[in-house]
Design an enzyme around this catalytic site. Structure first.
Site, PDB file in Angstrom:
ATOM      1  N   LYS A  80       0.491  -1.187   0.142  1.00 56.39           N
ATOM      2  CA  LYS A  80       0.234   0.124   0.225  1.00 56.39           C
ATOM      3  C   LYS A  80       0.843   1.096   0.141  1.00 56.39           C
ATOM      4  CE  LYS A  80      -4.509   0.548   0.409  1.00 56.39           C
ATOM      5  NZ  LYS A  80      -5.708   0.564  -0.675  1.00 56.39           N
ATOM      6  N   GLY A 177     -26.689   0.785   1.768  1.00 53.49           N
ATOM      7  CA  GLY A 177     -25.662   1.767   0.923  1.00 53.49           C
ATOM      8  C   GLY A 177     -26.085   1.730  -0.214  1.00 53.49           C
ATOM      9  N   GLY A 179     -24.845   3.421  -2.400  1.00 52.28           N
ATOM     10  CA  GLY A 179     -23.841   4.111  -3.821  1.00 52.28           C
ATOM     11  C   GLY A 179     -23.310   3.220  -4.753  1.00 52.28           C
TER      12      GLY A 179
HETATM   13  P1  NAD Z   1     -19.717   4.499  -2.492  1.00 51.10           P
HETATM   14  O1  NAD Z   1     -19.413   5.705  -1.843  1.00 51.10           O
HETATM   15  O2  NAD Z   1     -19.677   4.456  -3.760  1.00 51.10           O
HETATM   16  O3  NAD Z   1     -21.274   3.765  -1.415  1.00 51.10           O
HETATM   17  C1  NAD Z   1     -21.662   4.066  -0.441  1.00 51.10           C
HETATM   18  C2  NAD Z   1     -22.970   5.080  -0.187  1.00 51.10           C
HETATM   19  O4  NAD Z   1     -22.718   4.508   1.365  1.00 51.10           O
HETATM   20  C3  NAD Z   1     -22.930   6.206  -0.131  1.00 51.10           C
HETATM   21  O5  NAD Z   1     -23.502   5.907  -1.350  1.00 51.10           O
HETATM   22  C4  NAD Z   1     -23.220   6.656   1.459  1.00 51.10           C
HETATM   23  O6  NAD Z   1     -24.211   7.618   1.006  1.00 51.10           O
HETATM   24  C5  NAD Z   1     -23.745   5.576   1.712  1.00 51.10           C
HETATM   25  N1  NAD Z   1     -24.298   5.553   3.584  1.00 51.10           N
HETATM   26  C6  NAD Z   1     -22.986   6.216   3.586  1.00 51.10           C
HETATM   27  N2  NAD Z   1     -23.510   5.824   4.931  1.00 51.10           N
HETATM   28  C7  NAD Z   1     -24.220   5.186   4.983  1.00 51.10           C
HETATM   29  C8  NAD Z   1     -25.173   5.201   6.491  1.00 51.10           C
HETATM   30  N3  NAD Z   1     -25.170   5.541   7.360  1.00 51.10           N
HETATM   31  N4  NAD Z   1     -26.260   3.909   5.676  1.00 51.10           N
HETATM   32  C9  NAD Z   1     -27.079   4.322   4.363  1.00 51.10           C
HETATM   33  N5  NAD Z   1     -26.009   4.230   3.625  1.00 51.10           N
HETATM   34  C10 NAD Z   1     -25.055   5.627   3.608  1.00 51.10           C
HETATM   35  O7  NAD Z   1     -18.749   3.289  -2.328  1.00 51.10           O
HETATM   36  P2  NAD Z   1     -18.522   2.483  -3.043  1.00 51.10           P
HETATM   37  O8  NAD Z   1     -17.551   1.829  -3.867  1.00 51.10           O
HETATM   38  O9  NAD Z   1     -19.937   1.654  -3.164  1.00 51.10           O
HETATM   39  O10 NAD Z   1     -18.092   0.959  -1.787  1.00 51.10           O
HETATM   40  C11 NAD Z   1     -18.896   0.582  -0.442  1.00 51.10           C
HETATM   41  C12 NAD Z   1     -18.144  -0.114   0.633  1.00 51.10           C
HETATM   42  O11 NAD Z   1     -17.509  -1.049   0.318  1.00 51.10           O
HETATM   43  C13 NAD Z   1     -16.748   0.684   1.493  1.00 51.10           C
HETATM   44  O12 NAD Z   1     -16.810   0.256   2.361  1.00 51.10           O
HETATM   45  C14 NAD Z   1     -15.974   0.236   0.247  1.00 51.10           C
HETATM   46  O13 NAD Z   1     -14.254   0.236   1.325  1.00 51.10           O
HETATM   47  C15 NAD Z   1     -15.823  -0.965  -0.129  1.00 51.10           C
HETATM   48  N6  NAD Z   1     -15.314  -1.420  -1.200  1.00 51.10           N
HETATM   49  C16 NAD Z   1     -15.107  -1.022  -2.432  1.00 51.10           C
HETATM   50  C17 NAD Z   1     -15.165  -1.476  -3.788  1.00 51.10           C
HETATM   51  C18 NAD Z   1     -15.209  -1.249  -4.802  1.00 51.10           C
HETATM   52  O14 NAD Z   1     -14.987  -1.258  -5.890  1.00 51.10           O
HETATM   53  N7  NAD Z   1     -15.919  -0.162  -4.601  1.00 51.10           N
HETATM   54  C19 NAD Z   1     -14.041  -2.827  -3.170  1.00 51.10           C
HETATM   55  C20 NAD Z   1     -13.639  -3.673  -1.986  1.00 51.10           C
HETATM   56  C21 NAD Z   1     -14.333  -2.341  -1.125  1.00 51.10           C
END
Ligand code: NAD
Length: 356
Positions: A80, A177, A179
């Site tokens: 990292k 979530g 997102g």
């Molecule tokens: P993102 O930011 O696109 O989506 C997260 C969503 O969660 C957002 O829309 C946010 O508004 C919502 N949110 C935050 N707090 C909340 C709550 N208390 N209640 C309800 N909703 C809430 O993130 P993402 O890329 O979808 O990633 C989500 C998780 O997965 C993170 O923990 C990230 O580290 C993990 N992750 C993502 C990837 C990837 O490829 N994007 C890979 C491995 C792990």
């Protein structure tokens, strides 16, 4: 901070500090373990309060990458980079090219990618100075659909474990979530015929997006989700949502989602879920789809081959449930044991002399 003591305790290989006087770049790269292959891990840009916080973060994140890659069956080690700075102020072409030059000095022992506050377009600048970078525009692309697809396969495996069938037409789901990954996961669940999908969000725009896209998916207030009587709870937002307060309330039979660091305290809360009879898909195994996808960039990206590998999350999750049952340990522990065993076995397998 006693860095060598920490490195010795957790088996680290290398910790490198770098500073570029032209751009003010201040960073740390950590290589935890390269038994399986080059250390891969993204570059996080964060305004850390102090150097010890940054050091601890890079050490912790690099170690996590070792287990994630090992459990995913990839020939990758864990590494990292963290950069110390305010994202709005420091980012420039020269800043990321300077980073690329430091990555190049590690001569392929470390491969970088995007992470928090760094984007694919920044990696284009890194790539001007080094080939040891993945997640480039026009290659494996956005990792989120791949991560969500891996989680989907992990959910299928978990349904088989609990109900003896992956049929989703009788099953109910709560996605926390909506997102990037949550949105894709909802789509995959519906496509597979899920009986009912609920979701929760705090971002109004995302709520509106899901309401428009999937009118049958029902919104639930963020704090009410832990009491919801569903089969599967999929955390796809923040970490630490599995804790003393929430686990007591859970009525689901499976926890399986994309979020990182879902257990507030790995051992305590892994054990609490086990005692409650809730099947927990270890986060770093079920959310490895994005890493598997980007790994294929090293070999020359082909989407079909990448997604075939992502499907292996299904078998991997079942392997881990089996170990957990056999050894009577919680699934997060079983996943770590699985990853460590793979590293050890490959290391031992290479002990004999082979002329090249
Ligand atoms: P993102 O930011 O696109 O989506 C997260 C969503 O969660 C957002 O829309 C946010 O508004 C919502 N949110 C935050 N707090 C909340 C709550 N208390 N209640 C309800 N909703 C809430 O993130 P993402 O890329 O979808 O990633 C989500 C998780 O997965 C993170 O923990 C990230 O580290 C993990 N992750 C993502 C990837 C990837 O490829 N994007 C890979 C491995 C792990």
């Amino acid at each position: 901070m006693k860095k060598f003591e920490y490195m010795e305790k957790h088996g680290y290989e290398q910790l490198v500090y770098f500073y570029d006087k032209t751009t003010g770049l201040r960073g740390i790269t950590c290589i935890h373990n390269t038994t399986l292959g080059p250390a891969l891990g993204g570059t996080r840009l964060w305004n850390y309060d102090n150097e010890d916080d940054a050091t601890l973060d890079v050490l912790r994140l690099a170690r996590g990458m070792t287990y994630k890659a090992a459990a995913a069956g990839l020939n990758l080690g864990g590494g990292k980079t963290v950069l110390i700075g305010e994202a709005d102020q420091v980012k420039s072409e020269a800043y990321f090219r300077a980073l690329g030059r430091y990555v190049q000095t590690l001569n392929g022992r470390y491969i970088t990618a995007e992470d928090v506050n760094t984007a694919t377009k920044d990696m284009d600048f890194v790539n001007m100075e080094t080939d040891h970078v993945v997640g480039l525009p026009g290659k494996s692309g956005n990792p989120s659909p791949a991560t969500a697809k891996g989680a989907f396969h992990g959910i299928r495996a978990s349904l088989v474990e609990v109900f003896g069938s992956e049929d989703m037409s009788e099953r109910t789901f709560m996605v926390q979530g909506a997102g990037q990954t949550g949105d894709f996961l909802i789509g995959y669940l519906l496509e597979a015929g899920a009986k009912k999908v609920y979701f929760t969000e705090i971002n109004e725009k995302h709520i509106e997006k899901i309401n428009q896209k999937y009118p049958n998916v029902e919104f639930v207030e963020p704090d009410d989700i832990y009491d919801l009587d569903v089969d599967v709870y999929a955390p796809c937002a923040l970490g630490a949502t599995l804790n003393d307060k929430t686990i007591k309330r859970l009525k689901c039979k499976i926890v399986a989602g994309t979020a990182n660091n879902q257990l507030e305290d790995e051992d305590k809360h892994g054990e609490m879920l086990k005692d409650k009879g809730i099947v927990y898909a270890p986060d770093f195994v079920i959310n490895a789809g994005g890493l598997i996808n980007v790994y294929h960039e090293i070999k020359g990206y082909q989407e079909e081959a990448a997604y075939r590998d992502i499907e292996k999350v299904y078998d991997r999750i079942l392997d881990i449930y089996k170990i957990a049952k056999e050894d009577d340990i919680h699934t997060q522990q079983a996943a770590k044991a699985f990853a460590k065993r793979r590293i050890e076995t490959i290391n031992n397998m290479r002990a004999n002399y082979v002329k090249r």
